[in-house]
Design an enzyme around this catalytic site. Sequence first.
Site, short mmCIF file in Angstrom:
data_model
loop_
_atom_site.label_atom_id
_atom_site.label_comp_id
_atom_site.label_asym_id
_atom_site.label_seq_id
_atom_site.Cartn_x
_atom_site.Cartn_y
_atom_site.Cartn_z
N HIS A 87 -75.72 10.72 38.50
CA HIS A 87 -75.98 11.24 37.15
C HIS A 87 -74.93 10.77 36.16
CE1 HIS A 87 -77.64 14.04 40.20
NE2 HIS A 87 -78.72 13.87 39.49
N HIS A 146 -70.27 17.05 41.32
CA HIS A 146 -71.51 17.56 40.73
C HIS A 146 -72.58 17.72 41.80
CE1 HIS A 146 -75.35 16.64 38.23
NE2 HIS A 146 -75.07 17.91 38.08
#
Lengths: 175, 819
Positions: free
Chosen positions: A122, A103
């Site tokens: 995250h 990501h």
Amino acid sequence: MKCNRLVDVGRRQFLRGGVLGVAGAAAATVLPAGQAQAQTARAMLDYPSTKLANIADLKVNEPMDIGYPDAESPGILLKLGTAVEGGVGPDGDIVAYSVLCPHKGFVMSYHGADKTLNCPGHFSRFDCEKGGQQVWGHATQNLPQFTLRVDDKGDIHAEGADELIYGRLSNVLQG
Amino acid sequence: MAYKRNIDRLPIIPAGAKEHNVTCHYCIVGCGYKAYTWPLKTQGTTDSNWSGEDLSKQQGAETAAWYSPSMYNVVKQNGKDVHLVIKPDVDCEVNSGLGSIRGARMAENRRSDITGTQQQRLTDPLVWRYGTWQPTSWDDALDLVARVTARVIDKDNENDLYVSMFDHGGSAGGYENTWGTGKLYFGSMKVKHCRIHNRPAYMSEVHSSRDMGVDELNYNYADYEVTDTIFLVGTNPMECQTNLFLNHMVKGMQNGAKVVISDPRRTVTVDSCEQVAGAENVLHLAIKPGSDVALHNTLFTYIADQGWVDADFIAKSTFQGDVAVPADSAYPASLGSFEAARAACKMSLADGAAATGLTEAQIIQAAEWIAKPKEDGSRRKCVTGYEKGIIWGNDNYRAIGSLLNIALATGNVGREGGGCCRLGGHQEGYYRPSDAHVGRPAPYIDQLIIAGGGKVHHIWANDHYKTTLNAAEFKRVYNRRSNMVKEAMDARAGATREELVDAIVAAINAGGIFSVNVDIIHSQIGQAAHVILPAVEAGEMNLTSMNGERRLRLTEKYMDAPGSAKPDCLIAAGIAQALERVLREEGRDAYADQFKGYDWKTEEDAFMDGYNKGNPEVTYERLRAMGTNGVLEPVKGFADGKLVGTNRLYEDGVFTRHGREDGKALFCMGEWRGWQAAGKAQQQANHRFFINNGRANMNWQNWFLDQGNEFVMDRFPVPFIQINPEDMAELGIKAGDMVEVYNDVGATQALAYPEPTAKRNETFMVFGAPNGAQGNIVNAGVNELILPNYKATWANIRKISDATPASAAVSYKSWEVEL
């Protein structure tokens, strides 16, 4: 370029990205034998064959830090303890993954209780028993898994990757 | 083994590649992206490229100089193949370079004849001929649509034309396309029998907020960063508004905000808040399903009793007196003053605890975090976000009204760090002539169709088969009625157009329905269609929308439409023009005249005809210059080369959404009354499992494309249902087993996913799946204004199959991160 200098470049790189710490147990990073360089554009790159460890070096569910295809690309080599699809070695349970979250490139940590890699950035997580499948998260690809070969002496060699590694537009860095 | 692309190198964006502003078209947040295109046979190098970085080196975390294979494709631009990279924009205030699992696959989810992606996209009009759909020209397809439609409508009666039309921005919506369809059906015609993409009638989802004077999108996302408390009700932003959560709510928590989350389920959002803020700063109110009004009224009562209200705000900005609007068939609760609402909503801590299943201490804790003044006496800022948990939950009107009561009483609307807003689904992009003729309550279209209503049905990006309630019955009836027309058409193969139209009209007069489907893919309800018209999405056209903080932006067209597909606004124009021609041929000149005014060549023409007329400052050129940051609506002017927007609504304390001249906000006088919609209590009594339902991170707002995306379908080959492991053991169900979920109204299937945090007998099933429609088991119960209650569903569960090979291969581990 010498291997130890590569390590330093890698460390600076990750610090610059605001990422501290590396995955798994505190084993020494295993470095590839030589600098990998892609020479020409091909559909699939030529990967270095890099000895990561010997089977005897691995303890069940204790990941060893590796760098592949070069030291700037951190990963783990892991003996899961139970056979998995894509696992190598006599028990079919040895796997290796990039630990850069696909990501945003944060270095993930290994959670031994459920054999997942977890991202502090995250909160994405990936299943080391399912080919690096994203269990839940924001990445748009599953975790790059390194192709492994075990030779007669029990040495484990990395020889490829099946997804693009975060932070490089060519898995084998090009000059 | 997990799906892998086996792509280990990507072409490098060269310096000088064409750069386009893109707003992600999937969810309401509207993250900013940039699309780069460049000729196929060229690329940059590691030392000379778009980023200025040395790409022979490993890039660090959060770099802008990397993109994933999902952000890459090869598409057509002006007829030529080009490389396409769509990557998050670090300079966009909405997402600051973050991509979601949805938006960061925009490029991969474009149709490409080179890479083979999204071959499911429609490329040409299709007409039912010789027992299947045959490609044809736009002229031919539109002529058939117009001739059949003209037979069932007349100047004074358009009630046999049923229209299902999206009202959203983003995706294939936007101001251009809502205006195109709106002008056709609400301008040239006054179609009364219409509905919206995700609900069975044409109405607001937040009537009470608007009736109380408060537009449902009144803050800006930065309010989350400067607040004291974030109150989330029936919403799961980590999954469904991901970068609102990560880029704004997280910053708020890092700045010290506490979080109160009301949701029967422990969502990923709860876990993520605990990770960021610490569990001691997160209060999860795991209420009994449907008890929201009880919670809100108890909080409101307690807060008012403690005096933790903003008396000045109440005095200056809210209605003084008793009842301003009495309850009637259009108003499910009376609206009035603060004191009137206090009296109507009064609920003790004991009653609130009993109704919600919470402890009194939990309710007090929530009230303190929401409203108790700080130690220095200053008021506490609280921002409230809500979504489908109450919008599609029990007693919509009162649930939203009672929540807004708290925000108004504490002066948290129109203030920094405040706001009481829905978090939203799609982006918005609504610009249409008045819908007042539809009425309130609006006609319940799906039930009317089941009852035999409607002769011609125009469908614009609605898929009732996947996303309606009572879906099993709807599908049975719709298949039968549309098949009557297919059979009539098949029987007249080889006939002239006139003869064919006569045959179709005979079939619809006998109870059939003629179905025209405008969509980007061949949808499930599209299987019943007689004419299919291919549309385009943002990026294949220029498209304007606003996000959940009213941020208006233009997504620039960066690629060609698939085949001869067109923007919806131009399709609507084509239908209007065909109707005008046919009506004139038939000598119906006065009616034909109503269909003038569609001589648009481009989507920009439609934008100028609609939105620009009401907002003359806003043009494509000016929006282009505003980039991915755009401007917050309403736009107030143009100065120094920039559009001037509105940072936050109601900063002057004057409330206008209800249209009252006094500018005073109203409170909702809605007492708690248990299950509101018909049949819910009975279904609960007769079935073991609560089938809570909603969206998941991966395929929220993009499943229509993702059914053709291997990365997604590999993760969840079948929609999942999360079940407590002990419940699974009792039923003999293993992880990955296929289960049937069945009740008094229908049945559907799901893949069993063990979820230890799920309460016993409370499951969660993903909504809107292409291969397991949760709507099959939702009964027809709606609120007084026809708001569907998807959430309140109960069913039994039985195993129907061991895990399929695809289901057996996936991970069933917990979604909660372990750091």
